[in-house]
Design a protein around this motif. Structure first.
Motif, PDB file in Angstrom:
ATOM      1  N   MET A 162      -1.061   4.474  16.672  1.00  0.00           N
ATOM      2  CA  MET A 162      -1.007   3.952  15.319  1.00  0.00           C
ATOM      3  C   MET A 162      -2.314   4.311  14.598  1.00  0.00           C
ATOM      4  N   PRO A 163      -2.207   4.694  13.336  1.00  0.00           N
ATOM      5  CA  PRO A 163      -3.409   5.046  12.574  1.00  0.00           C
ATOM      6  C   PRO A 163      -4.337   3.837  12.410  1.00  0.00           C
ATOM      7  N   ASP A 164      -5.617   4.124  12.269  1.00  0.00           N
ATOM      8  CA  ASP A 164      -6.608   3.099  11.955  1.00  0.00           C
ATOM      9  C   ASP A 164      -6.611   2.947  10.424  1.00  0.00           C
ATOM     10  N   TYR A 165      -5.833   2.001   9.927  1.00  0.00           N
ATOM     11  CA  TYR A 165      -5.660   1.863   8.478  1.00  0.00           C
ATOM     12  C   TYR A 165      -6.924   1.410   7.769  1.00  0.00           C
ATOM     13  N   THR A 166      -7.808   0.702   8.456  1.00  0.00           N
ATOM     14  CA  THR A 166      -9.092   0.320   7.842  1.00  0.00           C
ATOM     15  C   THR A 166      -9.901   1.575   7.551  1.00  0.00           C
ATOM     16  N   LEU A 167      -9.949   2.484   8.511  1.00  0.00           N
ATOM     17  CA  LEU A 167     -10.640   3.761   8.313  1.00  0.00           C
ATOM     18  C   LEU A 167      -9.940   4.580   7.231  1.00  0.00           C
ATOM     19  N   LEU A 168      -8.620   4.638   7.274  1.00  0.00           N
ATOM     20  CA  LEU A 168      -7.882   5.408   6.268  1.00  0.00           C
ATOM     21  C   LEU A 168      -8.134   4.868   4.861  1.00  0.00           C
ATOM     22  N   ALA A 169      -8.229   3.547   4.710  1.00  0.00           N
ATOM     23  CA  ALA A 169      -8.500   2.962   3.391  1.00  0.00           C
ATOM     24  C   ALA A 169      -9.878   3.398   2.890  1.00  0.00           C
ATOM     25  N   ARG A 170     -10.863   3.427   3.771  1.00  0.00           N
ATOM     26  CA  ARG A 170     -12.201   3.885   3.362  1.00  0.00           C
ATOM     27  C   ARG A 170     -12.171   5.363   2.979  1.00  0.00           C
ATOM     28  N   ALA A 229      -1.106  12.358  -6.462  1.00  0.00           N
ATOM     29  CA  ALA A 229      -0.895  13.577  -5.674  1.00  0.00           C
ATOM     30  C   ALA A 229      -1.788  13.570  -4.430  1.00  0.00           C
ATOM     31  N   GLN A 230      -3.048  13.189  -4.609  1.00  0.00           N
ATOM     32  CA  GLN A 230      -3.986  13.129  -3.483  1.00  0.00           C
ATOM     33  C   GLN A 230      -3.547  12.083  -2.456  1.00  0.00           C
ATOM     34  N   THR A 231      -3.066  10.948  -2.937  1.00  0.00           N
ATOM     35  CA  THR A 231      -2.631   9.881  -2.035  1.00  0.00           C
ATOM     36  C   THR A 231      -1.452  10.340  -1.181  1.00  0.00           C
ATOM     37  N   CYS A 232      -0.487  11.006  -1.788  1.00  0.00           N
ATOM     38  CA  CYS A 232       0.662  11.523  -1.024  1.00  0.00           C
ATOM     39  C   CYS A 232       0.215  12.514   0.038  1.00  0.00           C
ATOM     40  N   ALA A 233      -0.611  13.468  -0.348  1.00  0.00           N
ATOM     41  CA  ALA A 233      -1.073  14.480   0.600  1.00  0.00           C
ATOM     42  C   ALA A 233      -1.864  13.840   1.737  1.00  0.00           C
ATOM     43  N   PHE A 234      -2.716  12.875   1.401  1.00  0.00           N
ATOM     44  CA  PHE A 234      -3.541  12.192   2.398  1.00  0.00           C
ATOM     45  C   PHE A 234      -2.669  11.431   3.401  1.00  0.00           C
ATOM     46  N   ILE A 235      -1.713  10.661   2.898  1.00  0.00           N
ATOM     47  CA  ILE A 235      -0.848   9.889   3.795  1.00  0.00           C
ATOM     48  C   ILE A 235      -0.013  10.817   4.666  1.00  0.00           C
ATOM     49  N   MET A 236       0.531  11.870   4.085  1.00  0.00           N
ATOM     50  CA  MET A 236       1.354  12.814   4.847  1.00  0.00           C
ATOM     51  C   MET A 236       0.540  13.446   5.980  1.00  0.00           C
ATOM     52  N   GLN A 237      -0.741  13.701   5.710  1.00  0.00           N
ATOM     53  CA  GLN A 237      -1.606  14.327   6.703  1.00  0.00           C
ATOM     54  C   GLN A 237      -2.062  13.332   7.775  1.00  0.00           C
ATOM     55  N   GLN A 238      -2.306  12.093   7.402  1.00  0.00           N
ATOM     56  CA  GLN A 238      -2.959  11.136   8.291  1.00  0.00           C
ATOM     57  C   GLN A 238      -2.012  10.202   9.051  1.00  0.00           C
ATOM     58  N   VAL A 239      -0.812   9.993   8.543  1.00  0.00           N
ATOM     59  CA  VAL A 239       0.127   9.065   9.177  1.00  0.00           C
ATOM     60  C   VAL A 239       1.200   9.888   9.894  1.00  0.00           C
ATOM     61  N   SER A 272       6.086  -0.343  11.678  1.00  0.00           N
ATOM     62  CA  SER A 272       5.832  -1.673  12.239  1.00  0.00           C
ATOM     63  C   SER A 272       5.266  -2.577  11.149  1.00  0.00           C
ATOM     64  N   PRO A 273       5.172  -3.877  11.413  1.00  0.00           N
ATOM     65  CA  PRO A 273       4.482  -4.756  10.457  1.00  0.00           C
ATOM     66  C   PRO A 273       3.038  -4.306  10.198  1.00  0.00           C
ATOM     67  N   ALA A 274       2.371  -3.768  11.220  1.00  0.00           N
ATOM     68  CA  ALA A 274       0.998  -3.280  11.031  1.00  0.00           C
ATOM     69  C   ALA A 274       0.971  -2.057  10.104  1.00  0.00           C
ATOM     70  N   ASP A 275       1.966  -1.174  10.252  1.00  0.00           N
ATOM     71  CA  ASP A 275       2.066  -0.034   9.325  1.00  0.00           C
ATOM     72  C   ASP A 275       2.281  -0.537   7.903  1.00  0.00           C
ATOM     73  N   GLN A 276       3.165  -1.505   7.751  1.00  0.00           N
ATOM     74  CA  GLN A 276       3.429  -2.055   6.414  1.00  0.00           C
ATOM     75  C   GLN A 276       2.148  -2.596   5.804  1.00  0.00           C
ATOM     76  N   GLU A 277       1.418  -3.392   6.559  1.00  0.00           N
ATOM     77  CA  GLU A 277       0.173  -3.971   6.050  1.00  0.00           C
ATOM     78  C   GLU A 277      -0.838  -2.879   5.708  1.00  0.00           C
ATOM     79  N   GLY A 278      -0.953  -1.875   6.579  1.00  0.00           N
ATOM     80  CA  GLY A 278      -1.897  -0.790   6.339  1.00  0.00           C
ATOM     81  C   GLY A 278      -1.536   0.047   5.121  1.00  0.00           C
ATOM     82  N   LEU A 279      -0.252   0.335   4.951  1.00  0.00           N
ATOM     83  CA  LEU A 279       0.175   1.136   3.801  1.00  0.00           C
ATOM     84  C   LEU A 279       0.093   0.335   2.506  1.00  0.00           C
ATOM     85  N   GLU A 280       0.337  -0.960   2.572  1.00  0.00           N
ATOM     86  CA  GLU A 280       0.120  -1.802   1.391  1.00  0.00           C
ATOM     87  C   GLU A 280      -1.356  -1.787   0.997  1.00  0.00           C
ATOM     88  N   ALA A 281      -2.252  -1.749   1.978  1.00  0.00           N
ATOM     89  CA  ALA A 281      -3.693  -1.669   1.693  1.00  0.00           C
ATOM     90  C   ALA A 281      -4.041  -0.328   1.043  1.00  0.00           C
TER      91      ALA A 281
END
Length: 164
Positions: free
Chosen positions: A1-9, A25-35, A130-139
């Motif tokens: 599972m990705p480290d969403y705290t790091l991804l948010a930073r 556009a940057q957010t889509c590319a970033f998420i596609m690359q990191q998740v 997962s619920p953790a993915d949901q929380e991380g992506l909401e962040a």
């Protein structure tokens, strides 16, 4: 599972422009690359009443437009609550843009009380989110909103001048 705290930073640092279009556009590319295990990430914008219009995305061509009355994106827009679906084929009104998609997560994006749009993520893997993915992506959506000047699309359908 990705480290969403790091991804948010990292996303916070990446979104160095206030421009919503660049940042989406940057957010889509970033998420596609990191998740991992995604086959589509994109924004749908509420530029008309009760209708979502395709915005920036990563992946195969997508369905457009999406009425609030249909699909997982429509449910997120109507309820203004994140929709986490383990098996999209179990949803009667699922809109199948890509037959390879099996799981979906849709996060509504609000500007105050106004729905601006949704962030839609699809995965070919059932039960991917997962619920953790949901929380991380909401962040991550919170970072996007905080770092962007989001136009009020509702002004256009109210007959008022808008920044869009």
């Amino acid at each position: 599972m990705p480290d969403y705290t790091l991804l948010a930073r990292q996303l916070e640092a990446l979104l160095d422009a206030r421009d919503w279009l660049t940042n989406s556009a940057q957010t889509c590319a970033f998420i596609m690359q990191q998740v991992p295990d995604l086959n589509w990430v994109g924004f749908y914008l509420q530029r008309q009443p009760e209708l979502l219009t395709l915005g920036p995305f990563q992946g195969k061509p997508a369905c457009n437009p999406i009425p609030f009355s249909k699909g997982v994106c429509g449910a997120a827009a109507r309820s203004r609550e994140t929709q986490r679906i383990d098996d999209v084929h179990a949803i009667a009104d699922h809109i199948a843009c890509d037959a390879a998609s099996n799981a979906e997560l849709v996060v509504p994006i609000l500007c105050g009380d106004t729905l601006w749009g949704v962030l839609d993520l699809d995965s070919p893997r059932c039960g991917r989110f997962s619920p953790a993915d949901q929380e991380g992506l909401e962040a991550l959506v919170e970072v996007f909103v905080r770092r962007s000047e989001l136009p009020d699309f509702s002004l256009a359908w109210q007959g008022k001048p808008s920044a869009w």
